[in-house]
Design a protein around this motif. Sequence first.
Motif, PDB file in Angstrom:
ATOM      1  N   VAL A   7     -11.586   5.333  12.913  1.00  0.00           N
ATOM      2  CA  VAL A   7     -10.866   6.400  12.221  1.00  0.00           C
ATOM      3  C   VAL A   7      -9.416   5.991  11.988  1.00  0.00           C
ATOM      4  CG1 VAL A   7     -10.067   8.791  12.361  1.00  0.00           C
ATOM      5  CG2 VAL A   7     -12.370   8.198  13.143  1.00  0.00           C
ATOM      6  N   GLU A   8      -8.783   5.430  13.022  1.00  0.00           N
ATOM      7  CA  GLU A   8      -7.379   5.005  12.902  1.00  0.00           C
ATOM      8  C   GLU A   8      -7.252   3.864  11.888  1.00  0.00           C
ATOM      9  OE1 GLU A   8      -5.399   5.874  17.229  1.00  0.00           O
ATOM     10  OE2 GLU A   8      -6.973   4.375  17.136  1.00  0.00           O
ATOM     11  N   GLU A   9      -8.255   2.985  11.876  1.00  0.00           N
ATOM     12  CA  GLU A   9      -8.229   1.896  10.898  1.00  0.00           C
ATOM     13  C   GLU A   9      -8.323   2.458   9.482  1.00  0.00           C
ATOM     14  OE1 GLU A   9     -10.791  -2.051   9.506  1.00  0.00           O
ATOM     15  OE2 GLU A   9     -11.513  -0.786  11.153  1.00  0.00           O
ATOM     16  N   VAL A  10      -9.198   3.426   9.283  1.00  0.00           N
ATOM     17  CA  VAL A  10      -9.348   4.041   7.966  1.00  0.00           C
ATOM     18  C   VAL A  10      -8.052   4.725   7.540  1.00  0.00           C
ATOM     19  CG1 VAL A  10     -10.517   5.875   6.679  1.00  0.00           C
ATOM     20  CG2 VAL A  10     -11.853   4.329   8.119  1.00  0.00           C
ATOM     21  N   PHE A  11      -7.420   5.441   8.472  1.00  0.00           N
ATOM     22  CA  PHE A  11      -6.159   6.110   8.158  1.00  0.00           C
ATOM     23  C   PHE A  11      -5.080   5.097   7.759  1.00  0.00           C
ATOM     24  CE2 PHE A  11      -7.004  10.135  10.890  1.00  0.00           C
ATOM     25  CZ  PHE A  11      -7.756  10.660   9.856  1.00  0.00           C
ATOM     26  N   LEU A  12      -5.064   3.951   8.424  1.00  0.00           N
ATOM     27  CA  LEU A  12      -4.098   2.917   8.076  1.00  0.00           C
ATOM     28  C   LEU A  12      -4.368   2.371   6.677  1.00  0.00           C
ATOM     29  CD1 LEU A  12      -3.620   0.881  11.390  1.00  0.00           C
ATOM     30  CD2 LEU A  12      -1.815   1.953  10.036  1.00  0.00           C
ATOM     31  N   LEU A  13      -5.642   2.173   6.350  1.00  0.00           N
ATOM     32  CA  LEU A  13      -5.996   1.689   5.014  1.00  0.00           C
ATOM     33  C   LEU A  13      -5.618   2.718   3.943  1.00  0.00           C
ATOM     34  CD1 LEU A  13      -9.506   0.113   5.769  1.00  0.00           C
ATOM     35  CD2 LEU A  13      -7.336  -1.085   5.434  1.00  0.00           C
ATOM     36  N   PRO A  34       6.636   4.849   8.048  1.00  0.00           N
ATOM     37  CA  PRO A  34       6.742   5.077   9.494  1.00  0.00           C
ATOM     38  C   PRO A  34       5.383   5.096  10.183  1.00  0.00           C
ATOM     39  CG  PRO A  34       8.174   6.588   8.306  1.00  0.00           C
ATOM     40  CD  PRO A  34       7.323   5.893   7.277  1.00  0.00           C
ATOM     41  N   TYR A  35       4.371   5.620   9.485  1.00  0.00           N
ATOM     42  CA  TYR A  35       3.019   5.666  10.057  1.00  0.00           C
ATOM     43  C   TYR A  35       2.515   4.248  10.323  1.00  0.00           C
ATOM     44  CZ  TYR A  35      -1.897   6.954  10.583  1.00  0.00           C
ATOM     45  OH  TYR A  35      -3.172   7.132  11.068  1.00  0.00           O
ATOM     46  N   MET A  36       2.695   3.357   9.361  1.00  0.00           N
ATOM     47  CA  MET A  36       2.227   1.974   9.526  1.00  0.00           C
ATOM     48  C   MET A  36       3.053   1.228  10.565  1.00  0.00           C
ATOM     49  SD  MET A  36       1.082   0.776   5.675  1.00  0.00           S
ATOM     50  CE  MET A  36       2.501   1.393   4.781  1.00  0.00           C
ATOM     51  N   VAL A  37       4.363   1.477  10.577  1.00  0.00           N
ATOM     52  CA  VAL A  37       5.238   0.813  11.555  1.00  0.00           C
ATOM     53  C   VAL A  37       4.876   1.247  12.977  1.00  0.00           C
ATOM     54  CG1 VAL A  37       7.608   0.720  12.419  1.00  0.00           C
ATOM     55  CG2 VAL A  37       7.156   0.418   9.981  1.00  0.00           C
ATOM     56  N   ALA A  51      -2.109  -2.889  10.475  1.00  0.00           N
ATOM     57  CA  ALA A  51      -0.851  -2.306   9.999  1.00  0.00           C
ATOM     58  C   ALA A  51       0.014  -3.360   9.317  1.00  0.00           C
ATOM     59  CB  ALA A  51      -0.094  -1.681  11.172  1.00  0.00           C
ATOM     60  N   MET A  52       0.082  -4.543   9.899  1.00  0.00           N
ATOM     61  CA  MET A  52       0.891  -5.612   9.307  1.00  0.00           C
ATOM     62  C   MET A  52       0.297  -6.055   7.979  1.00  0.00           C
ATOM     63  SD  MET A  52       3.671  -7.151   9.776  1.00  0.00           S
ATOM     64  CE  MET A  52       4.480  -8.262   8.640  1.00  0.00           C
ATOM     65  N   GLU A  53      -1.017  -6.123   7.911  1.00  0.00           N
ATOM     66  CA  GLU A  53      -1.676  -6.492   6.656  1.00  0.00           C
ATOM     67  C   GLU A  53      -1.332  -5.489   5.552  1.00  0.00           C
ATOM     68  OE1 GLU A  53      -6.203  -7.469   5.061  1.00  0.00           O
ATOM     69  OE2 GLU A  53      -5.900  -5.993   6.640  1.00  0.00           O
ATOM     70  N   GLN A  54      -1.352  -4.200   5.884  1.00  0.00           N
ATOM     71  CA  GLN A  54      -1.038  -3.171   4.896  1.00  0.00           C
ATOM     72  C   GLN A  54       0.438  -3.224   4.478  1.00  0.00           C
ATOM     73  OE1 GLN A  54      -3.417  -1.299   3.340  1.00  0.00           O
ATOM     74  NE2 GLN A  54      -4.659  -2.738   4.530  1.00  0.00           N
ATOM     75  N   LEU A  55       1.307  -3.513   5.416  1.00  0.00           N
ATOM     76  CA  LEU A  55       2.728  -3.658   5.081  1.00  0.00           C
ATOM     77  C   LEU A  55       2.929  -4.828   4.111  1.00  0.00           C
ATOM     78  CD1 LEU A  55       4.399  -3.038   8.569  1.00  0.00           C
ATOM     79  CD2 LEU A  55       4.669  -1.623   6.524  1.00  0.00           C
ATOM     80  N   LEU A  56       2.204  -5.913   4.354  1.00  0.00           N
ATOM     81  CA  LEU A  56       2.301  -7.078   3.467  1.00  0.00           C
ATOM     82  C   LEU A  56       1.801  -6.738   2.060  1.00  0.00           C
ATOM     83  CD1 LEU A  56       1.092  -9.916   5.877  1.00  0.00           C
ATOM     84  CD2 LEU A  56       3.328  -9.808   4.752  1.00  0.00           C
ATOM     85  N   VAL A  57       0.681  -6.036   1.986  1.00  0.00           N
ATOM     86  CA  VAL A  57       0.107  -5.680   0.684  1.00  0.00           C
ATOM     87  C   VAL A  57       1.050  -4.756  -0.083  1.00  0.00           C
ATOM     88  CG1 VAL A  57      -1.774  -4.450  -0.460  1.00  0.00           C
ATOM     89  CG2 VAL A  57      -2.288  -6.010   1.427  1.00  0.00           C
ATOM     90  N   VAL A  58       1.592  -3.750   0.606  1.00  0.00           N
ATOM     91  CA  VAL A  58       2.509  -2.810  -0.049  1.00  0.00           C
ATOM     92  C   VAL A  58       3.763  -3.534  -0.542  1.00  0.00           C
ATOM     93  CG1 VAL A  58       4.003  -0.793   0.311  1.00  0.00           C
ATOM     94  CG2 VAL A  58       1.679  -0.803   1.244  1.00  0.00           C
TER      95      VAL A  58
END
Length: 337
Positions: A7-13, A34-37, A51-58
């Motif tokens: 669930v937490e992984e999905v929310f991060l995505l 802030p959520y990803m950090v 979280a780091m992967e999503q920060l990189l993509v954004v």
Amino acid sequence: LNGPSIVEEVFLLVAGGIGRVSQMDDNAMCEVLPYMVRYYCSSNVFLRAVAMEQLLVVSQVHQVSVARLLSCFSEHISCALAGTLIQGLLPAPFVQCMKMLETAPSDFLNRFQARIVPELFIGGNETALKAVASILDIRLPVLCVNQAASIFARMFLMDDQPMQQAMLRFVSLLSAESELDKEQVEVNIPSLLRSCSVKLIFNLVLALGEHDSILRKRARSAIATVQNILDGANTQGVAVIVQQNTSNMRNMASDESPRSGGPAKPHMAASSQRLAAFVSQHILGVLAYMNELLRDTPETAMLRNEHMRRKAVMAIGEMVTLLGAQAAAHANNVVAS
């Protein structure tokens, strides 16, 4: 944040997806970053990697580096970073973020302490709060008193029971620290409120610009409560303050919202006039803080998003409504804002 969760992984995505489709000046970015950090700083290695992967993509979508992305929203991610602190230990992700932001931990925490301290206190994260005080080399009571206006504003917008609990925690925190320092310091809430009254009233007036009608009503009720406290004796305790706020909230509920345009009920006229006179006494200070909030500089242009501008403008309109006939005397100052 410690156990693996799909669930937490999905929310991060999802957060990453929102970050990709949002503009840099969108309010959504102030929420998802802030959520990803927060997850990047967690102890769960898998969620940290996501979280780091999503920060990189954004950051790639917006054509900036991760460091630049975090720097643009440094104020908004400050609480997420500070919340990971433990006294005597700087977590590795926190240190890495400080390197990316090219700043020292003490400089970062000092710059955003007005945002960090109230958030940590209201969230009950006393461990991180003590760590912040230690890094800044400031006694915890002094750190909290310095940000008393923002802390009280957050407390007054709570429901009755959480507000009472938060006030008791605040008194307990200040009293306990003074006892540890072998100093007998009487913690007097009315005196603390008086010392930060102008900024507190500004924070509550700003809350009048919230879209949520309940929050607007609580803000108006809180202003009336502060008025009662400042006009009353210095011996008022937490229970009395909460009782006053409850009574004011009940009175607000019995009256029509200022937004409805309906006439004020007769029994409310006198209290409304007193409240208008109280706000009028502090209006110059309130407008000064409002102008500071809205003033753009190279450092604040990104942070002053459209949501905050609309909230401030709506708050000024609600304040004028609250002032009623007394607004005419301040028309020039209000227009200048």
